[in-house]
Design a protein around this motif. Structure first.
Motif, PDB file in Angstrom:
ATOM      1  N   LEU A 135       5.381   4.761  -5.029  1.00  0.00           N
ATOM      2  CA  LEU A 135       5.459   4.534  -3.586  1.00  0.00           C
ATOM      3  C   LEU A 135       4.185   4.995  -2.882  1.00  0.00           C
ATOM      4  CD1 LEU A 135       9.213   5.500  -3.145  1.00  0.00           C
ATOM      5  CD2 LEU A 135       8.218   3.225  -3.423  1.00  0.00           C
ATOM      6  N   SER A 136       3.151   5.191  -3.702  1.00  0.00           N
ATOM      7  CA  SER A 136       1.808   5.472  -3.213  1.00  0.00           C
ATOM      8  C   SER A 136       1.663   6.780  -2.454  1.00  0.00           C
ATOM      9  CB  SER A 136       1.275   4.307  -2.382  1.00  0.00           C
ATOM     10  OG  SER A 136      -0.103   4.232  -2.606  1.00  0.00           O
ATOM     11  N   SER A 137       2.177   7.837  -3.057  1.00  0.00           N
ATOM     12  CA  SER A 137       1.905   9.167  -2.504  1.00  0.00           C
ATOM     13  C   SER A 137       0.406   9.446  -2.552  1.00  0.00           C
ATOM     14  CB  SER A 137       2.669  10.237  -3.281  1.00  0.00           C
ATOM     15  OG  SER A 137       2.186  10.360  -4.610  1.00  0.00           O
ATOM     16  N   SER A 138      -0.300   8.838  -3.502  1.00  0.00           N
ATOM     17  CA  SER A 138      -1.748   9.091  -3.612  1.00  0.00           C
ATOM     18  C   SER A 138      -2.483   8.512  -2.410  1.00  0.00           C
ATOM     19  CB  SER A 138      -2.305   8.531  -4.921  1.00  0.00           C
ATOM     20  OG  SER A 138      -2.082   7.146  -5.032  1.00  0.00           O
ATOM     21  N   ALA A 139      -2.171   7.287  -2.013  1.00  0.00           N
ATOM     22  CA  ALA A 139      -2.834   6.701  -0.841  1.00  0.00           C
ATOM     23  C   ALA A 139      -2.408   7.420   0.434  1.00  0.00           C
ATOM     24  CB  ALA A 139      -2.542   5.214  -0.735  1.00  0.00           C
ATOM     25  N   ALA A 172     -12.467   7.134  -3.310  1.00  0.00           N
ATOM     26  CA  ALA A 172     -11.980   8.445  -3.768  1.00  0.00           C
ATOM     27  C   ALA A 172     -11.064   8.266  -4.974  1.00  0.00           C
ATOM     28  CB  ALA A 172     -11.225   9.149  -2.639  1.00  0.00           C
ATOM     29  N   GLU A 173     -10.146   7.315  -4.869  1.00  0.00           N
ATOM     30  CA  GLU A 173      -9.152   7.122  -5.932  1.00  0.00           C
ATOM     31  C   GLU A 173      -9.810   6.571  -7.203  1.00  0.00           C
ATOM     32  OE1 GLU A 173      -5.353   6.195  -4.650  1.00  0.00           O
ATOM     33  OE2 GLU A 173      -4.605   5.679  -6.620  1.00  0.00           O
ATOM     34  N   ASN A 174     -10.700   5.574  -7.044  1.00  0.00           N
ATOM     35  CA  ASN A 174     -11.314   4.945  -8.224  1.00  0.00           C
ATOM     36  C   ASN A 174     -12.410   5.822  -8.836  1.00  0.00           C
ATOM     37  OD1 ASN A 174      -9.734   2.705  -7.699  1.00  0.00           O
ATOM     38  ND2 ASN A 174     -11.379   1.476  -6.885  1.00  0.00           N
ATOM     39  N   MET A 184      -4.650  -2.411  -1.839  1.00  0.00           N
ATOM     40  CA  MET A 184      -3.475  -2.686  -1.011  1.00  0.00           C
ATOM     41  C   MET A 184      -2.881  -1.406  -0.400  1.00  0.00           C
ATOM     42  SD  MET A 184       0.212  -4.232  -2.142  1.00  0.00           S
ATOM     43  CE  MET A 184       0.543  -3.048  -3.403  1.00  0.00           C
ATOM     44  N   ASP A 185      -2.800  -0.352  -1.205  1.00  0.00           N
ATOM     45  CA  ASP A 185      -2.093   0.856  -0.754  1.00  0.00           C
ATOM     46  C   ASP A 185      -2.769   1.490   0.460  1.00  0.00           C
ATOM     47  OD1 ASP A 185      -0.815   0.262  -3.075  1.00  0.00           O
ATOM     48  OD2 ASP A 185      -1.468   2.052  -4.172  1.00  0.00           O
ATOM     49  N   GLN A 186      -4.091   1.548   0.400  1.00  0.00           N
ATOM     50  CA  GLN A 186      -4.829   2.171   1.499  1.00  0.00           C
ATOM     51  C   GLN A 186      -4.818   1.258   2.721  1.00  0.00           C
ATOM     52  OE1 GLN A 186      -5.872   1.828  -1.654  1.00  0.00           O
ATOM     53  NE2 GLN A 186      -5.982   3.940  -2.398  1.00  0.00           N
TER      54      GLN A 186
HETATM   55 MG    MG Z   1      -0.899   5.897  -6.362  1.00  0.00          MG
END
Ligand code: MG
Ligand code: ADP
Length: 395
Positions: A135-139, A172-174, A184-186
């Motif tokens: 559910l994209s806690s990272s974004a 940051a994520e990549n 998409m998430d961001q």
């Molecule tokens: Mg994620």
């Protein structure tokens, strides 16, 4: 007993983040900001093919209490291991673990020339988004901090400014957290419109809100966190990505999005596995377009069969489902959901079911008991009746 994961109120989130900030750093933060997790209605495994997806922001958000520092240093705190360091030391794989998602955002904003060299922050994190549930806690984490930093640094936060922040979060994520995800998430976390889904076009990063007023129509979206155990699926994402790229080049198109738009027949590919992979992407892009048209004309219930067809395609052609996701989808449909599908990357994570509001509890019960009878771990549930809004300042 059904396990519901609540979305915290603005005040609840802001109080909790402020309390953690005081306990960890002493004194008061400059403010508290929050950004939502997301769930993708339809358009899965198509972003890296230049495709279309249709996510909504969850009412469940991650909050950051932040104070600006003038020495280029970072201190980050959450329920996980604390990390202190300098922006100048941030690099691929450093810091390791969760802190990379925060440090990477400030690093990317520095790299893009958005911040002065002395800009640093102290950050305390509190979240209502389940971690690692697809559910994209990272974004949510990245976007909450990016928005906070933009606000503190006086950067523009109109849609163009938000799109620029989203690209820093993807970097940051990549590049720092080393997670090879699309954008998409961001995009949804920073650029959502409350009460709407967002059509995200990965070919040009454009977004367009699409009406998604569930509560007004007596409906709800049941989100099922299967809590499936982590499997050894490292490399599966990269393999799917490679298949999609190979299929496009074998078909002589720049991306499978182009194949979808031009009606190219993917059955001409030699390798049957490649045919299935490409067929998923091309048919999924078609389903997103149909869903967008139905939602725009208020025919919400009619997207149900598209969701279910998306699941079948992800399960049979793209091979990214798992017993927990299949069980949740089958049980939800059996209990009367209009449609249901796995959502996110697959191999675990979450599923969604589009249901009548009056059926939410019953469908959740049936999904739980189906998991029990198959000897699977008990899922947790989120109920969405209004799509959430974008990253915002809480206090
Ligand atoms: Mg994620
Ligand atoms: P998802 O984004 O689907 O939840 P990911 O594996 O992409 O799953 O991201 C989860 C990771 O993000 C966690 O393992 C952790 O490193 C980081 N993270 C997310 N939310 C938080 C949080 N509230 N506190 C600390 N770390 C978090």
């Amino acid at each position: 007993m059904t396990d519901w994961l609540a979305a915290l109120s603005d005040a609840g989130l802001a109080d909790a983040a402020t309390a953690l900030y005081r306990a960890e750093f002493g004194g008061e933060p400059d403010g508290v900001w929050a950004a939502p997790g997301r769930v993708n209605l339809i358009g899965e495994h198509v972003d890296y093919a230049g495709g279309l997806s249709l996510p909504i922001a969850l009412p469940h958000r991650t909050a950051v209490a932040v104070r600006r520092r003038g020495d280029g240093r970072l201190r980050v705190r959450s329920g996980l291991a604390p990390w202190d360091g300098a922006v100048a030391d941030v690099a691929p794989g450093n810091p390791p673990g969760w802190a990379a998602y925060l440090a990477g955002v400030v690093w990317a904003m520095h790299r893009d020339g958005l911040l002065g060299s002395d800009f640093g922050v102290d950050v305390a994190v509190v979240s209502a988004v389940p971690i690692g549930a697809g559910l994209s806690s990272s974004a949510a984490l990245e976007c909450a901090l990016a928005f906070a930093v933009a606000d503190l640094a006086g950067l523009p936060t109109d849609d163009r400014g938000r799109a620029r922040l989203a690209s820093c979060c993807v970097a940051a994520e990549n590049e720092i957290a080393l997670a090879p995800t699309g954008g998409m998430d961001q995009a949804i976390s920073l650029r959502a419109t409350a009460g709407h889904a967002l059509l995200v076009d990965s070919a040009d990063d454009s977004v367009a809100p699409v009406p998604f007023d569930l509560a007004g129509r007596g409906m709800a979206l049941l989100v099922i966190d299967t809590r499936a155990p982590h499997r050894l699926v490292d490399g599966q994402y990269a393999r799917r990505r490679t298949s999609v790229e190979t299929a496009a080049s074998s078909l002589g198109v720049s991306s499978l999005r182009v194949a979808a738009d031009q009606g190219v027949d993917v059955a001409v590919l030699d390798d049957p596995e490649l045919v299935r992979r490409a067929r998923h992407v091309v048919t999924e892009i078609g389903r997103v377009r149909q869903a967008q048209i139905l939602l725009a004309s208020g025919r919400f219930r009619e997207i149900g069969p598209l969701l279910t067809a998306s699941h079948v395609s992800l399960r049979d052609d793209f091979d990214v489902s798992c017993p927990e996701l299949d069980s949740a989808v089958t049980a939800a449909l059996g209990a009367g959901a209009h449609g249901a599908r796995m959502t996110g990357g697959g191999f675990g994570g979450s599923a969604i079911a589009l249901v009548e509001a009056s059926d939410v509890d019953r469908v959740a019960c049936e999904v739980s008991s189906a998991a029990r009878s198959r000897g699977l771990v008990s899922p947790a549930f989120l109920c969405v009746d209004v799509a959430g809004g974008p990253a915002t300042r809480l206090r």
